[in-house]
Design a protein around this motif. Structure first.
Motif, PDB file in Angstrom:
ATOM      1  N   THR A  13      42.880 -37.264  35.443  1.00 13.15           N
ATOM      2  CA  THR A  13      42.878 -36.475  34.206  1.00 13.15           C
ATOM      3  C   THR A  13      42.052 -35.198  34.405  1.00 13.15           C
ATOM      4  OG1 THR A  13      42.429 -36.562  31.820  1.00 13.15           O
ATOM      5  CG2 THR A  13      40.892 -37.737  33.223  1.00 13.15           C
ATOM      6  N   VAL A  14      42.002 -34.400  33.359  1.00 15.55           N
ATOM      7  CA  VAL A  14      41.280 -33.121  33.429  1.00 15.55           C
ATOM      8  C   VAL A  14      39.771 -33.368  33.501  1.00 15.55           C
ATOM      9  CG1 VAL A  14      43.116 -31.949  32.154  1.00 15.55           C
ATOM     10  CG2 VAL A  14      41.175 -32.934  30.899  1.00 15.55           C
ATOM     11  N   GLU A  15      39.022 -32.327  33.812  1.00 17.66           N
ATOM     12  CA  GLU A  15      37.582 -32.490  34.064  1.00 17.66           C
ATOM     13  C   GLU A  15      36.838 -33.090  32.862  1.00 17.66           C
ATOM     14  OE1 GLU A  15      35.662 -28.901  35.329  1.00 17.66           O
ATOM     15  OE2 GLU A  15      33.878 -30.011  35.981  1.00 17.66           O
ATOM     16  N   ARG A  16      37.073 -32.573  31.672  1.00 19.27           N
ATOM     17  CA  ARG A  16      36.322 -33.014  30.484  1.00 19.27           C
ATOM     18  C   ARG A  16      36.529 -34.497  30.181  1.00 19.27           C
ATOM     19  NH1 ARG A  16      37.971 -33.441  25.188  1.00 19.27           N
ATOM     20  NH2 ARG A  16      39.954 -32.446  25.704  1.00 19.27           N
ATOM     21  N   LEU A  17      37.686 -35.051  30.522  1.00 21.50           N
ATOM     22  CA  LEU A  17      38.005 -36.419  30.102  1.00 21.50           C
ATOM     23  C   LEU A  17      37.823 -37.468  31.206  1.00 21.50           C
ATOM     24  CD1 LEU A  17      41.196 -35.649  27.987  1.00 21.50           C
ATOM     25  CD2 LEU A  17      38.910 -36.224  27.134  1.00 21.50           C
ATOM     26  N   GLN A  18      37.192 -37.073  32.318  1.00 18.95           N
ATOM     27  CA  GLN A  18      37.030 -38.056  33.402  1.00 18.95           C
ATOM     28  C   GLN A  18      36.412 -39.338  32.843  1.00 18.95           C
ATOM     29  OE1 GLN A  18      37.683 -37.772  36.983  1.00 18.95           O
ATOM     30  NE2 GLN A  18      39.107 -36.294  36.150  1.00 18.95           N
ATOM     31  N   TRP A  19      35.329 -39.212  32.105  1.00 18.71           N
ATOM     32  CA  TRP A  19      34.844 -40.283  31.266  1.00 18.71           C
ATOM     33  C   TRP A  19      35.123 -39.826  29.849  1.00 18.71           C
ATOM     34  CZ3 TRP A  19      33.738 -45.108  30.788  1.00 18.71           C
ATOM     35  CH2 TRP A  19      33.090 -45.548  29.634  1.00 18.71           C
ATOM     36  N   PRO A  20      35.867 -40.498  29.040  1.00 25.57           N
ATOM     37  CA  PRO A  20      36.091 -41.941  28.981  1.00 25.57           C
ATOM     38  C   PRO A  20      37.304 -42.489  29.727  1.00 25.57           C
ATOM     39  CG  PRO A  20      37.002 -40.949  27.024  1.00 25.57           C
ATOM     40  CD  PRO A  20      36.426 -39.836  27.850  1.00 25.57           C
ATOM     41  N   VAL A  21      38.074 -41.691  30.453  1.00 29.63           N
ATOM     42  CA  VAL A  21      39.290 -42.243  31.039  1.00 29.63           C
ATOM     43  C   VAL A  21      38.974 -43.116  32.266  1.00 29.63           C
ATOM     44  CG1 VAL A  21      41.462 -41.645  32.188  1.00 29.63           C
ATOM     45  CG2 VAL A  21      40.768 -40.412  30.136  1.00 29.63           C
ATOM     46  N   ARG A  22      38.117 -42.584  33.159  1.00 31.31           N
ATOM     47  CA  ARG A  22      37.849 -43.313  34.415  1.00 31.31           C
ATOM     48  C   ARG A  22      36.500 -44.035  34.353  1.00 31.31           C
ATOM     49  NH1 ARG A  22      38.486 -38.991  39.151  1.00 31.31           N
ATOM     50  NH2 ARG A  22      39.049 -40.745  40.473  1.00 31.31           N
ATOM     51  N   ASP A  23      36.293 -44.911  35.308  1.00 35.00           N
ATOM     52  CA  ASP A  23      34.998 -45.585  35.474  1.00 35.00           C
ATOM     53  C   ASP A  23      33.932 -44.514  35.750  1.00 35.00           C
ATOM     54  OD1 ASP A  23      33.893 -48.514  36.523  1.00 35.00           O
ATOM     55  OD2 ASP A  23      32.921 -46.831  37.519  1.00 35.00           O
ATOM     56  N   ARG A  24      32.700 -44.788  35.310  1.00 32.96           N
ATOM     57  CA  ARG A  24      31.634 -43.786  35.450  1.00 32.96           C
ATOM     58  C   ARG A  24      31.305 -43.440  36.901  1.00 32.96           C
ATOM     59  NH1 ARG A  24      29.055 -42.061  30.941  1.00 32.96           N
ATOM     60  NH2 ARG A  24      29.211 -43.380  29.098  1.00 32.96           N
ATOM     61  N   ARG A  25      31.660 -44.322  37.828  1.00 26.60           N
ATOM     62  CA  ARG A  25      31.383 -44.004  39.242  1.00 26.60           C
ATOM     63  C   ARG A  25      32.380 -43.013  39.823  1.00 26.60           C
ATOM     64  NH1 ARG A  25      30.765 -50.209  40.672  1.00 26.60           N
ATOM     65  NH2 ARG A  25      31.930 -50.201  38.720  1.00 26.60           N
ATOM     66  N   ALA A  26      33.471 -42.774  39.107  1.00 24.52           N
ATOM     67  CA  ALA A  26      34.441 -41.761  39.568  1.00 24.52           C
ATOM     68  C   ALA A  26      34.018 -40.416  38.990  1.00 24.52           C
ATOM     69  CB  ALA A  26      35.829 -42.137  39.075  1.00 24.52           C
ATOM     70  N   GLY A  27      34.625 -39.344  39.446  1.00 22.15           N
ATOM     71  CA  GLY A  27      34.268 -38.048  38.894  1.00 22.15           C
ATOM     72  C   GLY A  27      35.163 -36.943  39.435  1.00 22.15           C
ATOM     73  N   TYR A  28      35.249 -35.877  38.683  1.00 20.14           N
ATOM     74  CA  TYR A  28      36.147 -34.764  39.015  1.00 20.14           C
ATOM     75  C   TYR A  28      35.769 -34.142  40.357  1.00 20.14           C
ATOM     76  CZ  TYR A  28      39.065 -30.697  37.737  1.00 20.14           C
ATOM     77  OH  TYR A  28      40.018 -29.722  37.672  1.00 20.14           O
ATOM     78  N   GLU A  29      34.488 -33.761  40.498  1.00 21.52           N
ATOM     79  CA  GLU A  29      34.059 -33.087  41.730  1.00 21.52           C
ATOM     80  C   GLU A  29      34.218 -34.000  42.937  1.00 21.52           C
ATOM     81  OE1 GLU A  29      33.513 -30.030  42.468  1.00 21.52           O
ATOM     82  OE2 GLU A  29      33.830 -29.460  40.380  1.00 21.52           O
ATOM     83  N   GLN A  30      33.878 -35.280  42.737  1.00 18.33           N
ATOM     84  CA  GLN A  30      34.006 -36.245  43.839  1.00 18.33           C
ATOM     85  C   GLN A  30      35.464 -36.343  44.298  1.00 18.33           C
ATOM     86  OE1 GLN A  30      31.298 -39.770  44.235  1.00 18.33           O
ATOM     87  NE2 GLN A  30      33.075 -40.789  43.383  1.00 18.33           N
ATOM     88  N   SER A  31      36.380 -36.409  43.323  1.00 21.98           N
ATOM     89  CA  SER A  31      37.800 -36.503  43.679  1.00 21.98           C
ATOM     90  C   SER A  31      38.285 -35.219  44.346  1.00 21.98           C
ATOM     91  CB  SER A  31      38.646 -36.808  42.441  1.00 21.98           C
ATOM     92  OG  SER A  31      38.467 -38.155  42.072  1.00 21.98           O
ATOM     93  N   LEU A  32      37.808 -34.071  43.850  1.00 24.34           N
ATOM     94  CA  LEU A  32      38.217 -32.807  44.490  1.00 24.34           C
ATOM     95  C   LEU A  32      37.717 -32.749  45.934  1.00 24.34           C
ATOM     96  CD1 LEU A  32      37.751 -29.978  41.801  1.00 24.34           C
ATOM     97  CD2 LEU A  32      39.864 -31.099  42.504  1.00 24.34           C
ATOM     98  N   SER A  33      36.513 -33.294  46.178  1.00 20.54           N
ATOM     99  CA  SER A  33      35.983 -33.235  47.550  1.00 20.54           C
ATOM    100  C   SER A  33      36.817 -34.113  48.486  1.00 20.54           C
ATOM    101  CB  SER A  33      34.502 -33.624  47.587  1.00 20.54           C
ATOM    102  OG  SER A  33      34.364 -35.017  47.501  1.00 20.54           O
ATOM    103  N   VAL A  34      37.289 -35.266  47.980  1.00 19.34           N
ATOM    104  CA  VAL A  34      38.154 -36.135  48.797  1.00 19.34           C
ATOM    105  C   VAL A  34      39.461 -35.397  49.119  1.00 19.34           C
ATOM    106  CG1 VAL A  34      39.538 -38.265  48.749  1.00 19.34           C
ATOM    107  CG2 VAL A  34      37.186 -38.278  47.888  1.00 19.34           C
TER     108      VAL A  34
END
Ligand code: SF4
Ligand code: SF4
Length: 296
Positions: free
Chosen positions: A172-193
């Motif tokens: 999902t988009v950056e603002r909605l990472q939480w509540p959509v994903r688990d708190r250990r996930a994140g936008y920047e982390q996914s972009l780095s992968v």
């Protein structure tokens, strides 16, 4: 579009036929799980019958590795959290055997998150890719990996196994990472992968769900960010609430809006290929998408 009633464009045909029964039987014999079945995917009939390749090919299926219980708990996902099982060391060979028996020409491998394991399951992923390639080198393999907590060495392990496409979903988009994903996930982390994948050999792919409360300008920003880190293939689909206790659908996005996003992604932002539609899932028409991306 009201969120209380499912619109007509989300209706799909239940899977039937000889091919469906044959694949199901092979999977049971090898004690394997697919996302196609576990998630009750609306595209099952189409993918397994090979209709995703114009009805001519042996089709696509998505295998779920490392069990059916996840170390994380995303609010959109129906997989059980906690109580993970020990890894089955035979699973890579069982998957490779099933792929050969079914005669799949394009395989998607994915998994639950296994934060509990020393290498978070990266080695198991790599071994499964290698087994499939060893047994049937012509089979194209797409690996849809977790974020491995953003550890480059673990992503590198899977890259080194030689998948043709390496995907990681930003969801999902950056603002909605939480509540959509688990708190250990994140936008920047996914972009780095995704950046690491794009800088290596395989095609880089990701997916976004629409209808969780995002604004158009946020979708545009997310697509731009993904392109900026080098993602080649993107899929956009409608979020569907698996049970009443999961995140609510905020909107049923009209098919015309999905078409518009496909044009924006391909013509304006330069993705090699974008699949966009209400029933599109990360692995929907995965083989076809890849072949199209190669042609362009
Ligand atoms: Fe399986 Fe993916 Fe096709 Fe759904 S879209 S049936 S999960 S291959
Ligand atoms: Fe589901 Fe993946 Fe989230 Fe686990 S990490 S809960 S499998 S979406």
């Amino acid at each position: 579009m009201s969120r209380s009633r499912k619109p007509r464009w989300l209706k799909s045909q239940p899977p039937t036929g000889e091919r469906f029964t044959e694949i199901k039987q092979t999977l049971r014999e090898h004690d394997l799980h697919t996302v196609c079945e576990e998630a009750n995917c609306p595209n099952l009939g189409e993918c397994w019958s090979g209709a995703d390749a114009g009805g001519s090919g042996p089709g696509t299926a998505t295998f779920m590795l490392m069990g059916d219980r996840c170390s994380r708990g995303c609010n959109f996902c129906d997989v059980e959290t906690g109580g993970m099982n020990a890894l089955d060391p035979e699973e890579p060979r069982q998957v490779a055997a099933a792929v050969a028996e079914i005669g799949l020409d394009y395989v998607v491998l994915t998994s639950v998150d296994r934060d509990d394991l020393d290498d978070q399951g990266a080695g198991h992923f790599a071994e499964t890719i290698r087994e499939i390639k060893r047994r049937q080198p012509e089979t194209l393999v797409e690996a849809l990996i977790p974020d491995f907590q953003g550890e480059p060495a673990l992503v590198g392990k899977v890259v080194d196994a030689g998948p043709d496409v390496l995907a990681h979903n930003v969801e999902t988009v950056e603002r909605l990472q939480w509540p959509v994903r688990d708190r250990r996930a994140g936008y920047e982390q996914s972009l780095s992968v995704l950046r690491q994948i794009a800088n290596a050999d395989p095609y880089a792919k990701t997916s976004l769900m629409l209808g969780v409360g995002e604004y158009d300008y946020e979708i545009y920003q997310a697509l731009s960010d993904l392109r900026a880190v080098g993602v080649d293939i993107v899929t956009l689909g409608q979020y569907l609430q698996p049970t009443r206790s999961h995140l609510e659908v905020s909107e049923y996005v009209h098919p015309d809006a999905f078409d518009t996003w496909q044009r924006v992604a391909e013509d304006e932002l330069g993705f090699a290929y974008c699949a966009s539609g209400p029933l599109v899932r990360s692995s929907y028409r995965a083989g076809e998408l890849f072949v199209e991306a190669l042609r362009r």
